[in-house]
Scaffold this motif. Structure first.
Motif: not given
Length: 207
Positions: A171-176
């Motif tokens: 999810e953090e990678g998707q937000q980036v």
């Protein structure tokens, strides 16, 4: 004839044999700790404007890389040999879902200094699915590799590869990726699924 047999092993390892005539080849891949990216691919209608925004964000003019990718028949995931046209290359295996928007890609890479010879062996063993030729302009923005690609037979595209850190969630990678999409002016309508090889094959079927 070519015959493959695959066997599951401990700790997420996978071993397999490939028979080519009277010769049997073995390979073992350990899936544990495979590196991963969160990726996005989209069409680019104005490559000049996109390059300008990417240069501003990366504070560089980017690096030009010529690539010739050969995709081989593979029972799961994708296997390709990337030739950098300078007597160096990489054999890359990766798995990712064919969906719009940010998606997790797991991969393993092995370098080679003789792409033509490796291509000949793999072509004989597995058969060639297709080839992709492109000129890539690479920008580095934080933990993300930004690619502006001119793909032979397809046109202009961009890719974002968020190189995941061990402690980061998907999810953090998707937000980036989504934040960078907005800064680069990439619309959701321009997103595409699949690899360039898939797009080329689809295009051939439609013509």
């Amino acid at each position: 004839a070519v015959e493959w047999q695959l066997y599951s092993g401990v700790y997420g390892s996978l071993s397999g044999s490939c028979r080519v005539g009277d010769v049997e080849l073995w390979v073992m891949v350990t899936a544990r700790n495979m590196p991963s990216n969160v990726e996005i691919k989209a069409r680019v209608s104005d490559p000049t404007q996109f390059a300008k925004k990417a240069a501003q964000l990366s504070q560089s003019e980017g690096t030009i890389i010529r690539q010739h990718d050969t995709f081989f028949n593979c029972s799961h995931g994708r296997l390709k040999l990337r030739d950098f046209m300078n007597e160096s290359g990489q054999l890359i295996f990766y798995e990712r879902p064919d969906t719009d928007g940010p998606k997790l890609s797991r991969y393993s890479i092995s370098p080679t200094n003789d792409p033509p010879s490796l291509r000949a062996v793999l072509s004989d063993a597995l058969g060639v699915k297709g080839e992709v030729r492109k000129e890539r302009r690479l920008f580095l923005i934080g933990q993300t590799r930004v690619h502006l690609d001119s793909v032979e037979g397809l046109g202009n595209y961009m890719e974002l590869e968020v190189v995941m850190r061990p402690e980061q969630t998907v999810e953090e990678g998707q937000q980036v990726a989504e934040d960078l999409m907005e800064k680069l002016g990439v619309s959701k309508e321009s997103l595409v699924t699949g690899a360039y090889m898939d797009l080329l094959l689809k295009g051939h079927k439609e013509t």
